[in-house]
Design an enzyme around this catalytic site. Structure first.
Site, short mmCIF file in Angstrom:
data_model
loop_
_atom_site.label_atom_id
_atom_site.label_comp_id
_atom_site.label_asym_id
_atom_site.label_seq_id
_atom_site.Cartn_x
_atom_site.Cartn_y
_atom_site.Cartn_z
N ARG A 30 17.67 11.91 6.20
CA ARG A 30 18.42 11.18 5.18
C ARG A 30 19.41 10.20 5.82
NH1 ARG A 30 16.74 13.27 0.50
NH2 ARG A 30 16.00 15.43 0.60
N HIS A 101 12.57 1.71 12.10
CA HIS A 101 12.70 2.71 11.04
C HIS A 101 12.28 2.10 9.72
CE1 HIS A 101 16.53 0.63 11.70
NE2 HIS A 101 16.69 0.68 10.39
N HIS A 103 12.79 2.37 5.77
CA HIS A 103 13.65 2.93 4.72
C HIS A 103 12.78 3.29 3.52
CE1 HIS A 103 17.69 1.26 6.13
NE2 HIS A 103 16.86 0.50 6.82
P1 5GP Z 1 19.10 -1.09 9.40
O1 5GP Z 1 20.13 -2.01 8.84
O2 5GP Z 1 19.12 -1.07 10.92
O3 5GP Z 1 17.72 -1.32 8.84
O4 5GP Z 1 19.47 0.35 8.87
C1 5GP Z 1 20.07 1.33 9.67
C2 5GP Z 1 20.39 2.49 8.77
O5 5GP Z 1 20.72 3.59 9.57
C3 5GP Z 1 21.57 2.25 7.82
O6 5GP Z 1 21.15 2.43 6.48
C4 5GP Z 1 22.60 3.29 8.26
O7 5GP Z 1 23.32 3.84 7.18
C5 5GP Z 1 21.75 4.33 8.97
N1 5GP Z 1 22.42 5.04 10.04
C6 5GP Z 1 23.16 4.50 11.05
N2 5GP Z 1 23.63 5.46 11.88
C7 5GP Z 1 23.17 6.63 11.38
C8 5GP Z 1 23.31 8.00 11.79
O8 5GP Z 1 23.95 8.32 12.79
N3 5GP Z 1 22.70 8.95 11.03
C9 5GP Z 1 21.97 8.61 9.91
N4 5GP Z 1 21.42 9.63 9.23
N5 5GP Z 1 21.82 7.35 9.49
C10 5GP Z 1 22.41 6.37 10.22
#
Ligand code: 5GP
Ligand code: ZN
Length: 115
Positions: A30, A101, A103
């Site tokens: 999550r 990743h 989402h």
């Molecule tokens: P991006 O903007 O790189 O596509 O999304 C990164 C996502 O990773 C964000 O939605 C952020 O909330 C999540 N995230 C960042 N650090 C952590 C963490 O340490 N644990 C978890 N579970 N999510 C994280």
């Protein structure tokens, strides 16, 4: 494993994650800052920086990642009403964590805007 990568550290268990799925090639946990009641990140165990680092031979893995997202959407009870799958890539794509990743976001009506 890339020592300074937060998702590599979650994959290795060094940082805790709220896991909803794990197998030999991917994990799903999550999001720490969920934008909807279901917000799950599907992450390859291997450090792959982004979609830009995918190569020939990764087709089936990416297919399995998407099919796992579908299965998790059903498990979460958001499949019927619909959900969004997002792969941010690079700075202009809004990618903050440089470990690929996917989402899975669901549980509310999301806006039509893609940014
Ligand atoms: P991006 O903007 O790189 O596509 O999304 C990164 C996502 O990773 C964000 O939605 C952020 O909330 C999540 N995230 C960042 N650090 C952590 C963490 O340490 N644990 C978890 N579970 N999510 C994280
Ligand atoms: Zn990593």
């Amino acid at each position: 494993m890339t020592a300074d990568c937060v998702f590599c550290r979650i994959v290795s268990g060094e940082i805790p994650g709220d896991f909803v799925f794990q197998d030999h090639e991917m994990v799903a946990f999550r999001d720490i800052h969920p934008v909807a009641s279901t917000h799950i990140l599907l992450v390859p165990r291997e450090h792959i920086g982004s979609v830009q680092d995918l190569k020939s031979g990764d087709e089936e893995f990416i297919g399995r990642l998407i099919l796992r997202a579908k299965a998790l959407a059903e498990q979460e009870g958001v499949a019927e009403r619909g959900y969004r799958l997002v792969l941010n890539c690079g700075v202009y794509g809004g990618q903050i964590v440089p470990h690929l990743h996917l989402h899975l976001i669901g549980g509310r009506k999301l806006g039509d805007s893609l940014g």
